[in-house]
Every structure is written in C-alpha cells, then in structure tokens.
Design an enzyme around this catalytic site. Structure first.
Site, short mmCIF file in Angstrom:
data_model
loop_
_atom_site.label_atom_id
_atom_site.label_comp_id
_atom_site.label_asym_id
_atom_site.label_seq_id
_atom_site.Cartn_x
_atom_site.Cartn_y
_atom_site.Cartn_z
N HIS A 1 0.82 -1.21 0.00
CA HIS A 1 0.00 0.00 0.00
C HIS A 1 0.86 1.26 0.00
O HIS A 1 0.34 2.35 -0.22
CB HIS A 1 -0.94 0.01 1.20
CG HIS A 1 -1.95 -1.09 1.16
ND1 HIS A 1 -2.89 -1.20 0.16
CD2 HIS A 1 -2.17 -2.16 1.98
CE1 HIS A 1 -3.64 -2.27 0.36
NE2 HIS A 1 -3.22 -2.87 1.46
N ARG B 1 7.33 -5.34 2.98
CA ARG B 1 6.05 -5.98 2.65
C ARG B 1 5.89 -5.92 1.14
O ARG B 1 5.88 -4.84 0.55
CB ARG B 1 4.87 -5.31 3.33
CG ARG B 1 3.55 -6.00 2.91
CD ARG B 1 2.37 -5.66 3.79
NE ARG B 1 1.87 -4.32 3.57
CZ ARG B 1 0.73 -3.87 4.09
NH1 ARG B 1 -0.01 -4.67 4.86
NH2 ARG B 1 0.34 -2.63 3.87
N GLU C 1 -5.23 -12.24 7.34
CA GLU C 1 -6.12 -11.07 7.35
C GLU C 1 -7.44 -11.34 6.64
O GLU C 1 -8.12 -10.42 6.21
CB GLU C 1 -5.41 -9.84 6.78
CG GLU C 1 -4.67 -10.05 5.48
CD GLU C 1 -3.88 -8.82 5.03
OE1 GLU C 1 -4.01 -7.72 5.59
OE2 GLU C 1 -3.10 -8.97 4.06
N ASP D 1 -7.92 -5.33 7.40
CA ASP D 1 -8.54 -6.25 6.44
C ASP D 1 -9.35 -7.32 7.16
O ASP D 1 -10.43 -7.70 6.71
CB ASP D 1 -7.47 -6.90 5.55
CG ASP D 1 -7.17 -6.05 4.33
OD1 ASP D 1 -8.11 -5.56 3.69
OD2 ASP D 1 -5.98 -5.84 4.03
#
Ligand code: 3PY
Ligand code: MG
Length: 261
Positions: free
Chosen positions: A50, A75, A154, A180
């Site tokens: 993200h 990530r 998630e 999430d």
C-alpha cells in the site's frame, strides 16, 4: 564494514513475546527510511503493497536502514512472491507477504524465501553480499535462518487455515492485518480493527503461534494498541505509518499554533 549481525538480528530477536517495534514506511525516499531507522525502532518495514516503494527505493532504503544499524523488513504486493527473493538479494532481513490464505499460498511464499532443501530461492544475493560481508557458501549457509518469512493472516480463510500456514516449512511467523480482518469478519460492513471479534481473532492467532513455536506479529493502529498486543504476547508490532505520523504531527502542531488544541 560488514553488517551480517545487523541483518541477522531480526531472526535472532524475534520470538518469546519479544514485543519489537517496527517503523512502517510507505514514502519511497530513502531519507525517510534512514531517518526513522535512527529513532528507537527495532526494525524498519518498507511497504510495497500500500506504500509507494518500488524495487529501486527498497534498494536505497535497505542500505540506509542497515547502515543505521537496524534490520529491514519489506512488505511485498499481494501474490508477488518473486519480489520476496529480489528484496532478500538487496539485503532485507524479513519479508511480509499479504493475504496468505492457505497452505498452498504459504508454501509458494516460503519457496521464494528459502534455498533448498526448504524452498527454491534462486541464487544471486548481489547487494546482500556487500552488506553482509559474506560470499558464496557463507551467505548460502546463513541465508535461510537469517531471512524471516512472515505470512499475513487477514481473511476468514487465513484464520481457518492458520495452523496449516504455521506448520508450513519455511514460514517463520504470521502477521495479522487487523483492518482487512475487520472488513472480512464483518462481511464488508465496516473497517474497525478495535472490534471485539478482531480482538478474539488476535488472541487465537497468538495462541496458535505459541503452539507452533513461531513468532506472532501485528499492525497496531495506535501506540496503545501496541501495548495491548505486547501484553497478549505478540513479538513484533508496527505502530502506525510514516504518512500517518506526518499528518498527526502536523495537525498537532497546527492546532497548537492556531490556539485550537
Ligand atoms: C491490515 O490491517 O489489513 C494491514 O494490512 C496492516 O497493514
Ligand atoms: Mg491488509
């Protein structure tokens, strides 16, 4: 100067309810990662899912963070397991893979994180050689233990498969994405990581991690949430993001300056 101990510190320190804190960096300028590495974080996570990081900003960021004496985590974007191998070649200590929902997902992720016999990571630790000060077999022998594979839990599917994920050879830890998860558990009704059903899931995941003797990690939306997660036995927490910290810092200062605080 070699930085093998700095990069290896993540795998050594993670576990036993270690309660490590990571910075969470979505800004692609290595100055941001480098500056946050100088604060009292145990590690710095560069977010390619993200956040705005790409392979080039990760290469520059990991160097800054490592030279500041901290291990770097990245990530990767959803399903892009080949990127896990690439960032390890850049000297990263751990990789977080989002949306790992099954034993098959976990196996695929682990295969890109570890050399044989555990996985099928391809050879070529270009920048990692220089940062670790190792060559050839020395890096290969240290690589699997040093490279921490962190699978994100998630979704409802991931919660149901958490034992299978934790039992997968090469998976070292799970990382709960509470936002999430809150969307999934409410069937899309809302995003609220402070909900009771999310807290119950967090208890379940840390208990399963302990049973498998693997590390439990989680994104903490606030510093107070990080205190609660540490009390539950979590080993690593992110406390907010660089974007969030910049905005909240700016807002707090503006409110003081305008007399509206
Ligand atoms: C989530 O809460 O879903 C996350 O992925 C945290 O970054
Ligand atoms: Mg998420």
């Amino acid at each position: 100067m070699a930085h093998l101990a700095t990069i290896g510190a993540l795998s050594k320190k993670l576990g036993g309810g270690s309660g490590l804190l990571t910075a969470w960096v979505g800004m692609p300028d290595p100055l941001v990662a480098g500056q946050l590495a100088l604060e009292d974080f145990d590690t710095v996570t560069l977010d390619m899912q993200h956040g705005a990081n790409d392979i080039h900003s990760v290469a520059l960021g990991v160097a800054q963070v490592t030279l500041a004496g901290k291990p770097t985590i990245v990530r990767i974007p959803v399903g892009q397991f080949a990127t896990a191998s690439r960032v390890l070649d850049l000297g990263v200590a751990g990789v977080i893979a989002p949306m790992i929902n099954s034993k098959e997902d976990a196996k695929a992720f682990a295969s890109f994180m570890k050399y044989p016999p555990i996985g099928e990571r391809s050879w070529g630790p270009t920048i990692a050689f220089g940062l670790t000060g190792t060559e050839g077999n020395d890096y290969m022998k240290a690589g699997n233990a040093m490279s921490v594979a962190i699978a994100m839990v998630e979704t409802r599917e991931a919660l149901a498969a958490v034992d299978d994920i934790l039992a997968t050879p090469g998976i070292d830890a799970v990382f709960v994405g509470p936002s999430d998860l809150s969307i999934a558990l409410s069937h899309g009704a809302n995003v609220d990581p402070s909900r009771k059903d999310v807290a119950e899931a967090l208890d379940h995941v840390v208990a399963r991690c302990k049973a498998h003797k693997k590390a439990a990690c989680c994104f903490a939306p606030s510093p107070l949430a990080a205190i609660e997660l540490k009390a539950k036995g979590y080993d690593l927490m992110a406390i907010g993001t660089d974007f969030g910290q910049l905005r909240s810092g700016a807002r707090a200062q503006i409110a003081i300056a305008r007399g509206t605080a």
